[in-house]
Design an enzyme around this catalytic site. Structure first.
Site, PDB file in Angstrom:
ATOM      1  N   GLY A   8      -4.142 119.905  58.149  1.00  0.00           N
ATOM      2  CA  GLY A   8      -3.565 121.413  58.402  1.00  0.00           C
ATOM      3  C   GLY A   8      -2.104 121.570  58.500  1.00  0.00           C
ATOM      4  O   GLY A   8      -1.576 122.631  59.110  1.00  0.00           O
ATOM      5  N   VAL A   9      -1.427 120.531  58.007  1.00  0.00           N
ATOM      6  CA  VAL A   9       0.170 120.634  58.141  1.00  0.00           C
ATOM      7  C   VAL A   9       0.695 121.523  57.251  1.00  0.00           C
ATOM      8  O   VAL A   9       2.098 121.990  57.396  1.00  0.00           O
ATOM      9  CB  VAL A   9       0.843 119.201  57.679  1.00  0.00           C
ATOM     10  CG1 VAL A   9       0.502 118.278  58.809  1.00  0.00           C
ATOM     11  CG2 VAL A   9       0.557 118.746  56.185  1.00  0.00           C
ATOM     12  N   SER A  11       0.610 124.865  57.515  1.00  0.00           N
ATOM     13  CA  SER A  11       0.745 126.154  57.717  1.00  0.00           C
ATOM     14  C   SER A  11       0.589 126.085  59.541  1.00  0.00           C
ATOM     15  O   SER A  11       0.150 125.177  59.937  1.00  0.00           O
ATOM     16  CB  SER A  11      -0.569 127.046  57.374  1.00  0.00           C
ATOM     17  OG  SER A  11      -0.628 128.522  57.700  1.00  0.00           O
ATOM     18  N   GLY A  12       0.838 127.272  59.878  1.00  0.00           N
ATOM     19  CA  GLY A  12       0.738 127.599  61.676  1.00  0.00           C
ATOM     20  C   GLY A  12       0.864 126.420  62.429  1.00  0.00           C
ATOM     21  O   GLY A  12       1.936 125.579  62.330  1.00  0.00           O
ATOM     22  N   ASP A  47      -9.279 118.201  49.780  1.00  0.00           N
ATOM     23  CA  ASP A  47     -10.125 119.284  50.496  1.00  0.00           C
ATOM     24  C   ASP A  47     -11.020 118.627  51.571  1.00  0.00           C
ATOM     25  O   ASP A  47     -11.803 117.981  51.201  1.00  0.00           O
ATOM     26  CB  ASP A  47     -10.844 120.048  49.477  1.00  0.00           C
ATOM     27  CG  ASP A  47     -11.533 121.493  49.972  1.00  0.00           C
ATOM     28  OD1 ASP A  47     -11.880 121.124  51.358  1.00  0.00           O
ATOM     29  OD2 ASP A  47     -12.262 121.905  49.292  1.00  0.00           O
ATOM     30  N   LEU A  48     -11.000 118.970  52.730  1.00  0.00           N
ATOM     31  CA  LEU A  48     -11.577 118.014  53.853  1.00  0.00           C
ATOM     32  C   LEU A  48     -13.013 118.865  54.050  1.00  0.00           C
ATOM     33  O   LEU A  48     -13.782 118.566  55.153  1.00  0.00           O
ATOM     34  CB  LEU A  48     -11.057 118.057  55.172  1.00  0.00           C
ATOM     35  CG  LEU A  48      -9.678 117.366  55.078  1.00  0.00           C
ATOM     36  CD1 LEU A  48      -8.724 117.666  56.494  1.00  0.00           C
ATOM     37  CD2 LEU A  48      -9.838 115.890  54.911  1.00  0.00           C
ATOM     38  N   TYR A 157     -17.632 130.815  63.040  1.00  0.00           N
ATOM     39  CA  TYR A 157     -16.598 130.032  63.562  1.00  0.00           C
ATOM     40  C   TYR A 157     -16.859 129.716  64.871  1.00  0.00           C
ATOM     41  O   TYR A 157     -16.549 128.665  65.437  1.00  0.00           O
ATOM     42  CB  TYR A 157     -15.646 131.267  63.474  1.00  0.00           C
ATOM     43  CG  TYR A 157     -14.146 130.686  64.186  1.00  0.00           C
ATOM     44  CD1 TYR A 157     -13.427 129.700  63.242  1.00  0.00           C
ATOM     45  CD2 TYR A 157     -13.876 130.889  65.355  1.00  0.00           C
ATOM     46  CE1 TYR A 157     -12.120 129.340  63.627  1.00  0.00           C
ATOM     47  CE2 TYR A 157     -12.568 130.382  65.619  1.00  0.00           C
ATOM     48  CZ  TYR A 157     -11.900 129.602  64.920  1.00  0.00           C
ATOM     49  OH  TYR A 157     -10.303 129.121  65.245  1.00  0.00           O
ATOM     50  N   LYS A 161     -16.602 125.808  66.498  1.00  0.00           N
ATOM     51  CA  LYS A 161     -15.701 125.404  67.429  1.00  0.00           C
ATOM     52  C   LYS A 161     -16.566 124.935  68.977  1.00  0.00           C
ATOM     53  O   LYS A 161     -16.013 124.081  69.399  1.00  0.00           O
ATOM     54  CB  LYS A 161     -14.758 126.683  67.987  1.00  0.00           C
ATOM     55  CG  LYS A 161     -13.719 126.749  66.755  1.00  0.00           C
ATOM     56  CD  LYS A 161     -13.085 125.517  66.085  1.00  0.00           C
ATOM     57  CE  LYS A 161     -11.880 126.144  65.036  1.00  0.00           C
ATOM     58  NZ  LYS A 161     -11.446 124.857  64.916  1.00  0.00           N
TER      59      LYS A 161
HETATM   60  P1  NAI Z   1      -3.719 128.530  59.359  1.00  0.00           P
HETATM   61  O1  NAI Z   1      -4.583 129.169  58.736  1.00  0.00           O
HETATM   62  O2  NAI Z   1      -2.301 128.954  59.640  1.00  0.00           O
HETATM   63  O3  NAI Z   1      -3.569 126.927  59.106  1.00  0.00           O
HETATM   64  C1  NAI Z   1      -4.929 126.101  58.846  1.00  0.00           C
HETATM   65  C2  NAI Z   1      -4.449 124.969  57.862  1.00  0.00           C
HETATM   66  O4  NAI Z   1      -5.658 124.176  57.567  1.00  0.00           O
HETATM   67  C3  NAI Z   1      -3.939 125.781  56.375  1.00  0.00           C
HETATM   68  O5  NAI Z   1      -2.649 124.923  55.993  1.00  0.00           O
HETATM   69  C4  NAI Z   1      -5.050 125.278  55.467  1.00  0.00           C
HETATM   70  O6  NAI Z   1      -4.592 125.000  54.166  1.00  0.00           O
HETATM   71  C5  NAI Z   1      -5.917 124.156  56.085  1.00  0.00           C
HETATM   72  N1  NAI Z   1      -7.112 123.922  55.555  1.00  0.00           N
HETATM   73  C6  NAI Z   1      -8.193 124.843  55.746  1.00  0.00           C
HETATM   74  N2  NAI Z   1      -8.972 124.251  54.920  1.00  0.00           N
HETATM   75  C7  NAI Z   1      -8.907 123.042  54.805  1.00  0.00           C
HETATM   76  C8  NAI Z   1      -9.728 122.159  53.991  1.00  0.00           C
HETATM   77  N3  NAI Z   1     -10.701 122.394  53.514  1.00  0.00           N
HETATM   78  N4  NAI Z   1      -9.117 120.955  53.651  1.00  0.00           N
HETATM   79  C9  NAI Z   1      -7.806 120.676  54.021  1.00  0.00           C
HETATM   80  N5  NAI Z   1      -7.091 121.657  54.580  1.00  0.00           N
HETATM   81  C10 NAI Z   1      -7.669 122.704  54.983  1.00  0.00           C
HETATM   82  O7  NAI Z   1      -4.441 128.376  60.962  1.00  0.00           O
HETATM   83  P2  NAI Z   1      -3.921 127.934  62.404  1.00  0.00           P
HETATM   84  O8  NAI Z   1      -3.512 129.164  63.219  1.00  0.00           O
HETATM   85  O9  NAI Z   1      -2.642 127.068  62.199  1.00  0.00           O
HETATM   86  O10 NAI Z   1      -4.810 126.979  63.076  1.00  0.00           O
HETATM   87  C11 NAI Z   1      -5.003 125.646  63.196  1.00  0.00           C
HETATM   88  C12 NAI Z   1      -6.222 125.364  63.982  1.00  0.00           C
HETATM   89  O11 NAI Z   1      -6.229 125.934  65.161  1.00  0.00           O
HETATM   90  C13 NAI Z   1      -7.575 125.547  63.332  1.00  0.00           C
HETATM   91  O12 NAI Z   1      -8.605 124.853  63.273  1.00  0.00           O
HETATM   92  C14 NAI Z   1      -8.024 126.956  63.709  1.00  0.00           C
HETATM   93  O13 NAI Z   1      -9.327 127.422  63.786  1.00  0.00           O
HETATM   94  C15 NAI Z   1      -7.559 126.740  65.378  1.00  0.00           C
HETATM   95  N6  NAI Z   1      -7.483 127.938  65.999  1.00  0.00           N
HETATM   96  C16 NAI Z   1      -6.191 128.963  65.942  1.00  0.00           C
HETATM   97  C17 NAI Z   1      -6.116 129.920  66.564  1.00  0.00           C
HETATM   98  C18 NAI Z   1      -5.204 131.120  66.355  1.00  0.00           C
HETATM   99  O14 NAI Z   1      -5.383 132.074  66.710  1.00  0.00           O
HETATM  100  N7  NAI Z   1      -4.303 130.754  65.113  1.00  0.00           N
HETATM  101  C19 NAI Z   1      -7.037 130.084  67.612  1.00  0.00           C
HETATM  102  C20 NAI Z   1      -8.177 129.153  68.185  1.00  0.00           C
HETATM  103  C21 NAI Z   1      -8.065 127.942  67.264  1.00  0.00           C
END
Ligand code: NAI
Length: 258
Positions: A8-9, A11-12, A47-48, A157, A161
């Site tokens: 997940g590197v 984004s975010g 794609d994981l 979701y 989790k």
């Molecule tokens: P984000 O949407 O900014 O980043 C998620 C990243 O995961 C993206 O770069 C995306 O391309 C990658 N990704 C998604 N599906 C994928 C797949 N099948 N294969 C490979 N890569 C994949 O989200 P954020 O906020 O950085 O979230 C990170 C983690 O934190 C997630 O697991 C999310 O569920 C969790 N989280 C986030 C919260 C929030 O409010 N932002 C709250 C609670 C948990």
């Protein structure tokens, strides 16, 4: 120095965790389905959400790190606006699959961190259901087995989790003899691209209300240092735990004051 693997590197929270680790000189292997705009290290596009994607990613990591890896953070995840099978495939089986695939590269004293969520608060009630699902030998039959369960498919979701919390404890026990620690981090609402999807999935008022109660949404900088801590030897006695990083939201909701 052995590299740390982060998913997940692109984004975010994952991108911010990568930046922190890079600033302390840790070599990185990043995995994401999307190419990152900014990342220092070896990037693996995968794609994981499928076993084939996990296997390809694990093979690329083994090539890039022939001497092993120093840790793994499973940060990639999707919101409940994605189809429920995809949500469970990436958020649950993506985590389980990558930990098991990379365990042979993780030596004694290394750590795994999984991203759960502060919404997974009533996890004891669903622990047995999560264990049956997340630990099932066959992923396809596990997915079929919950197809008629509205609690799972309607709240995919949340269920995913909760499964991450259960899976984290289980993997910590499984990998204890190898001295590999496994913990999870449970963020509250953090201002990243996924937040807009949470508003669609859980209701705009609910998410905005949480932000108003807390005074602000979380920032990736609130979460990434906790992931970093759990990857470091300084947290060596923290194992099989979840650290909630939600500004107090879970405590408030569970207090009876809400
Ligand atoms: P984000 O949407 O900014 O980043 C998620 C990243 O995961 C993206 O770069 C995306 O391309 C990658 N990704 C998604 N599906 C994928 C797949 N099948 N294969 C490979 N890569 C994949 O989200 P954020 O906020 O950085 O979230 C990170 C983690 O934190 C997630 O697991 C999310 O569920 C969790 N989280 C986030 C919260 C929030 O409010 N932002 C709250 C609670 C948990």
């Amino acid at each position: 120095q052995l590299p740390i693997v982060l998913t997940g590197v692109s984004s975010g929270i994952g991108a911010r965790t990568a930046r922190i680790l890079t600033s302390r000189g840790v070599p990185l292997i990043g995995i994401d389905r999307n190419k990152p705009t900014e990342f220092s290290g070896t990037f693996v596009q995968a794609d994981l959400s499928s076993q084939a994607g996990i296997d390809a990613a694990a093979a690329a990591v083994a090539d890039a790190a022939p001497n092993g890896i120093a840790g793994l953070a499973n940060i990639a995840g999707v919101p409940g606006t994605a189809p429920w099978r995809t949500v469970l495939a990436i958020n649950v089986f993506g985590v389980r699959g990558l930990v098991r695939a990379l365990a042979p590269l993780l030596g004694e004293g290394t750590a795994v961190v999984n991203l759960a969520s502060s919404v997974a608060v009533n996890w004891r009630e669903v622990k047995a259901k999560c264990a049956a699902f997340a630990l099932a030998d066959d992923q396809a039959s596990a997915l079929d087995s919950v197809a008629g369960d509205d609690e799972v498919t309607g709240e995919s979701y949340l269920f995913s989790k909760q499964c991450v919390r259960v899976l984290t404890e289980h993997l910590a026990a499984e990998l204890l003899p190898q001295r590999i620690r496994v913990n999870s981090v449970s963020p509250g609402p953090v201002a990243t691209p996924i937040l807009e999807d949470f508003k669609k999935d859980h209701g705009r008022d609910k998410v905005e209300g949480a932000g108003a109660l807390l005074g602000r949404f979380g920032d990736p900088d609130d979460i990434a240092p906790v992931i970093d801590f759990l990857l470091r030897p300084e947290s060596g006695w923290v194992n099989g735990s979840d650290i909630r990083v939600d500004g107090g939201l879970g405590a408030y909701r569970g207090s009876g004051l809400a």
